[in-house]
Design a protein around this motif. Structure first.
Motif, PDB file in Angstrom:
ATOM      1  N   ARG A  64       0.815  -1.220   0.000  1.00 42.84           N
ATOM      2  CA  ARG A  64       0.000   0.000   0.000  1.00 42.84           C
ATOM      3  C   ARG A  64       0.849   1.272   0.000  1.00 42.84           C
ATOM      4  N   LEU A  65       2.027   1.230   0.631  1.00 41.80           N
ATOM      5  CA  LEU A  65       2.796   2.441   0.863  1.00 41.80           C
ATOM      6  C   LEU A  65       4.048   2.569   0.003  1.00 41.80           C
ATOM      7  N   ALA A  66       4.746   1.455  -0.221  1.00 40.75           N
ATOM      8  CA  ALA A  66       6.032   1.526  -0.924  1.00 40.75           C
ATOM      9  C   ALA A  66       5.827   1.932  -2.384  1.00 40.75           C
ATOM     10  N   PRO A  67       6.642   2.869  -2.885  1.00 39.39           N
ATOM     11  CA  PRO A  67       6.501   3.279  -4.287  1.00 39.39           C
ATOM     12  C   PRO A  67       6.995   2.222  -5.265  1.00 39.39           C
ATOM     13  N   CYS A  68       7.957   1.400  -4.816  1.00 32.30           N
ATOM     14  CA  CYS A  68       8.502   0.354  -5.678  1.00 32.30           C
ATOM     15  C   CYS A  68       9.137  -0.711  -4.791  1.00 32.30           C
ATOM     16  N   LEU A  69       9.534  -1.812  -5.407  1.00 33.99           N
ATOM     17  CA  LEU A  69      10.127  -2.925  -4.657  1.00 33.99           C
ATOM     18  C   LEU A  69      11.019  -3.702  -5.607  1.00 33.99           C
ATOM     19  N   GLY A  70      12.249  -3.992  -5.137  1.00 33.42           N
ATOM     20  CA  GLY A  70      13.177  -4.721  -5.994  1.00 33.42           C
ATOM     21  C   GLY A  70      12.716  -6.139  -6.276  1.00 33.42           C
ATOM     22  N   ARG A  71      12.240  -6.835  -5.247  1.00 31.33           N
ATOM     23  CA  ARG A  71      11.829  -8.236  -5.422  1.00 31.33           C
ATOM     24  C   ARG A  71      10.730  -8.581  -4.430  1.00 31.33           C
ATOM     25  N   LEU A  72       9.701  -9.246  -4.912  1.00 26.08           N
ATOM     26  CA  LEU A  72       8.601  -9.731  -4.085  1.00 26.08           C
ATOM     27  C   LEU A  72       8.446 -11.225  -4.312  1.00 26.08           C
ATOM     28  N   SER A  73       8.515 -12.007  -3.243  1.00 27.37           N
ATOM     29  CA  SER A  73       8.344 -13.459  -3.323  1.00 27.37           C
ATOM     30  C   SER A  73       7.106 -13.855  -2.534  1.00 27.37           C
ATOM     31  N   ILE A  74       6.171 -14.530  -3.200  1.00 28.44           N
ATOM     32  CA  ILE A  74       4.913 -14.946  -2.567  1.00 28.44           C
ATOM     33  C   ILE A  74       4.774 -16.450  -2.698  1.00 28.44           C
ATOM     34  N   ASP A  75       4.751 -17.145  -1.568  1.00 32.33           N
ATOM     35  CA  ASP A  75       4.616 -18.600  -1.561  1.00 32.33           C
ATOM     36  C   ASP A  75       3.156 -18.962  -1.328  1.00 32.33           C
ATOM     37  N   MET A  76       2.405 -19.086  -2.404  1.00 33.58           N
ATOM     38  CA  MET A  76       0.991 -19.425  -2.284  1.00 33.58           C
ATOM     39  C   MET A  76       0.775 -20.844  -1.778  1.00 33.58           C
ATOM     40  N   LEU A  77       1.773 -21.689  -1.919  1.00 34.74           N
ATOM     41  CA  LEU A  77       1.645 -23.052  -1.386  1.00 34.74           C
ATOM     42  C   LEU A  77       1.519 -23.025   0.126  1.00 34.74           C
ATOM     43  N   ALA A  78       2.184 -22.064   0.760  1.00 37.95           N
ATOM     44  CA  ALA A  78       2.127 -21.948   2.217  1.00 37.95           C
ATOM     45  C   ALA A  78       1.010 -21.031   2.678  1.00 37.95           C
ATOM     46  N   LEU A  79       0.584 -20.097   1.832  1.00 41.94           N
ATOM     47  CA  LEU A  79      -0.366 -19.067   2.256  1.00 41.94           C
ATOM     48  C   LEU A  79      -1.815 -19.364   1.890  1.00 41.94           C
ATOM     49  N   HIS A  80      -2.050 -20.386   1.101  1.00 42.13           N
ATOM     50  CA  HIS A  80      -3.397 -20.598   0.567  1.00 42.13           C
ATOM     51  C   HIS A  80      -4.464 -20.626   1.654  1.00 42.13           C
ATOM     52  N   HIS A  81      -4.171 -21.227   2.783  1.00 37.75           N
ATOM     53  CA  HIS A  81      -5.176 -21.337   3.851  1.00 37.75           C
ATOM     54  C   HIS A  81      -5.023 -20.240   4.896  1.00 37.75           C
ATOM     55  N   ALA A  82      -4.068 -19.323   4.686  1.00 36.40           N
ATOM     56  CA  ALA A  82      -3.843 -18.271   5.676  1.00 36.40           C
ATOM     57  C   ALA A  82      -3.845 -16.889   5.047  1.00 36.40           C
ATOM     58  N   LEU A  83      -4.433 -16.758   3.868  1.00 38.50           N
ATOM     59  CA  LEU A  83      -4.455 -15.480   3.182  1.00 38.50           C
ATOM     60  C   LEU A  83      -5.572 -14.613   3.753  1.00 38.50           C
ATOM     61  N   PRO A  84      -5.251 -13.439   4.325  1.00 39.21           N
ATOM     62  CA  PRO A  84      -6.286 -12.551   4.875  1.00 39.21           C
ATOM     63  C   PRO A  84      -7.309 -12.182   3.819  1.00 39.21           C
ATOM     64  N   ALA A  85      -8.513 -11.921   4.259  1.00 41.27           N
ATOM     65  CA  ALA A  85      -9.615 -11.689   3.325  1.00 41.27           C
ATOM     66  C   ALA A  85      -9.375 -10.498   2.409  1.00 41.27           C
ATOM     67  N   ASP A  86      -8.691  -9.459   2.931  1.00 46.93           N
ATOM     68  CA  ASP A  86      -8.516  -8.252   2.130  1.00 46.93           C
ATOM     69  C   ASP A  86      -7.270  -8.272   1.258  1.00 46.93           C
ATOM     70  N   MET A  87      -6.440  -9.309   1.380  1.00 45.53           N
ATOM     71  CA  MET A  87      -5.171  -9.298   0.675  1.00 45.53           C
ATOM     72  C   MET A  87      -5.328  -9.484  -0.827  1.00 45.53           C
ATOM     73  N   GLY A  88      -6.369 -10.182  -1.238  1.00 43.26           N
ATOM     74  CA  GLY A  88      -6.612 -10.314  -2.669  1.00 43.26           C
ATOM     75  C   GLY A  88      -6.825  -8.953  -3.299  1.00 43.26           C
ATOM     76  N   HIS A  89      -7.588  -8.100  -2.611  1.00 46.84           N
ATOM     77  CA  HIS A  89      -7.830  -6.740  -3.111  1.00 46.84           C
ATOM     78  C   HIS A  89      -6.547  -5.917  -3.102  1.00 46.84           C
ATOM     79  N   VAL A  90      -5.766  -6.049  -2.027  1.00 46.80           N
ATOM     80  CA  VAL A  90      -4.518  -5.297  -1.923  1.00 46.80           C
ATOM     81  C   VAL A  90      -3.565  -5.687  -3.045  1.00 46.80           C
ATOM     82  N   LEU A  91      -3.440  -6.984  -3.301  1.00 50.68           N
ATOM     83  CA  LEU A  91      -2.503  -7.466  -4.319  1.00 50.68           C
ATOM     84  C   LEU A  91      -2.911  -7.043  -5.726  1.00 50.68           C
ATOM     85  N   THR A  92      -4.198  -6.974  -5.986  1.00 50.84           N
ATOM     86  CA  THR A  92      -4.654  -6.677  -7.345  1.00 50.84           C
ATOM     87  C   THR A  92      -4.913  -5.195  -7.586  1.00 50.84           C
TER      88      THR A  92
END
Length: 480
Positions: A64-92
């Protein structure tokens, strides 16, 4: 002087050393830091790995705040059952310009990964994309196909890494056809590096073929760790290809070396472990052509080991046979998943005379006395590095360093550096050299031995060599 007294450029350098979570906390220090903590120069080199539920709050703030980011790693295999409800909106909806994205997915969460790739791709700054997919269950081909279709439509990428992890190598894919609106889309060529890995046993992969065709004009480094009947023809048409890493393709005659190619890493595992002799047409002619054009050649045996099969002997001879006259090869390596490559030493010794420009040689095994004697100082006059693997050595590595054969070798090649891939200290060794403690030999890890004076300005070899991720320890051996 206090930290806040630093000029802006120097303070930005200090802030760039902080982790993302600490950087966000700096916003609460003062107005000046609130602005500088969100400066693009600070975030351009930042990396954030989201792999657990505990990372969710930081991930939300960064996106939400950072203007840019060198690298973002998202492990959906580990997060699938722990993804906060609003994170889909934040990511997209994020406006953060991510330069490098790494995603881990499976058939159950590709619907979460695809919008992320789309959003970050539309932001216009995504240049590096790594996708790891774990197939299982029914219908995984459709999920993978949908994911790869969106990867194909991502513009502006310089690096693409696709890894399909089939742990039991039993899944035989039937890739869905690529829709015309994707295959015919005018996506500008941009990829410079492509790594595509999946052991699919010769299945036609339309996604790989479209990637190689679409980006042929810009690709400089390609890793094709799969067997595809069309790969050889497509790779030959790349005008700027300088580095190629690949499994042995079914018809090597189709793989004509592009004139720009300088480095080849070829895995013969598929051929040597499962095929009958002579199964791959054009392989010998291909190797003959390689050594008169390439600067660097690596021959691997994958997860297997080199055997004493007559065909293996012939392949080694192809590297330095009479037809290799005019070789410009500077680096040659033989690598085996099991470290037993002594069977290549005899044919290799007879081929060395045809490789006068060779400076770096990796034999991947314990050198025999006969092989060391073959290095008589006249062959390979430019040799400066010899890499060996001593895992089969029953004696002490320290004693081996002082052996007559090694000391003689170092005397014949004063500029030579011998790289031992991994020293395994034998506890309680009673050899005279260990008792003398004449050298600071490491107890484990890689080791570099040489005979010239430490700090010699005439040495052309970087003594901070690495084997894997470990830096070689230095041992200076007296050859007198």
């Amino acid at each position: 002087m206090e930290l806040n007294d630093l000029p802006e450029d120097e303070l930005l350098l200090v802030l760039a050393l902080l982790a993302p979570v600490d950087l966000l906390r700096c916003r609460a220090v003062c107005r000046r830091w609130r602005v500088l903590a969100l400066h693009p120069a600070v975030w351009r080199r930042q990396s954030f790995v989201w792999e657990s539920e505990a990372d969710a709050a930081t991930a939300r703030s960064v996106l939400r705040l950072a203007p840019c980011l060198g690298r973002l790693s998202i492990d959906m295999l580990a997060l699938h059952h722990a993804l906060p409800a609003d994170m889909g909106h934040v990511l997209t909806t994020t406006a953060c310009n991510v330069h490098g994205l790494e995603c881990f997915a499976d058939p159950y969460n590709t619907h979460l990964v695809i919008p992320i790739i789309e959003r970050l791709g539309h932001c216009g700054r995504l240049t590096s994309l790594k996708v790891t997919f774990v197939p299982f269950g029914n219908g995984w081909e459709a999920a993978l196909g949908t994911l790869l279709q969106h990867v194909l439509q991502t513009e502006g990428l310089h690096l693409l890494h696709v890894l399909i992890v089939d742990e039991d190598a039993s899944l035989q894919p039937v890739f869905p056809p690529i829709p015309p609106h994707i295959s015919d889309a005018a996506v500008p060529a941009s990829l410079r590096r492509l790594h595509y890995e999946y052991e699919n046993s010769g299945v036609l992969d339309p996604f790989l073929q479209l990637l190689l065709t679409r980006h042929a004009a810009t690709l400089e480094s390609v890793g094709v760790w799969t067997v595809d009947p069309r790969a050889g023809v497509l790779l030959s048409a790349m005008p700027h290809l300088r580095k190629l890493e690949c499994l042995l393709q079914e018809d090597m005659r189709a793989l004509a070396l592009p004139p720009s190619l300088r480095t080849l890493d070829l895995d013969l595992c598929v051929h040597l472990e499962t095929a009958e002799p002579g199964r791959v047409p054009g392989l010998e002619a291909f190797l003959h052509a390689a050594v008169v054009q390439l600067d660097e050649l690596v021959l691997r045996c994958g997860r297997g080991s080199w055997t004493d099969d007559p065909e293996v002997v012939e392949l080694v001879r192809c590297v330095g046979g009479a037809r290799a006259t005019g070789s410009v090869l500077r680096s040659l390596a033989f690598q085996s998943g099991r470290g037993h490559a002594t069977v290549i030493l005899s044919p290799l010794a007879s081929a060395l005379a045809h490789l006068p420009r060779l400076a770096r040689l990796d034999i991947g095994c314990l050198p025999t006395a006969a092989f060391l004697e073959a290095l008589d100082g006249a062959v390979l006059p430019e040799l400066t590095e010899l890499t060996v693997c001593l895992t089969s050595l029953r004696a002490c590595e320290h004693r081996w360093m002082h052996s007559v054969e090694v000391r003689g070798l170092m005397g014949r090649y004063p500029r030579l550096h011998v790289v031992i891939q991994s020293v395994q200290y034998k506890d309680g060794c009673q050899c005279k050299f260990c008792k003398m403690d004449c050298h600071d030999v490491p107890t484990k890890g890689p080791c570099l031995i040489y005979s010239h004076r430490r700090g010699s300005t005439s040495c052309e070899v970087n003594h901070k060599l690495t084997v894997g991720s470990e830096v070689c320890a230095e041992v200076c051996v007296n050859v007198i």
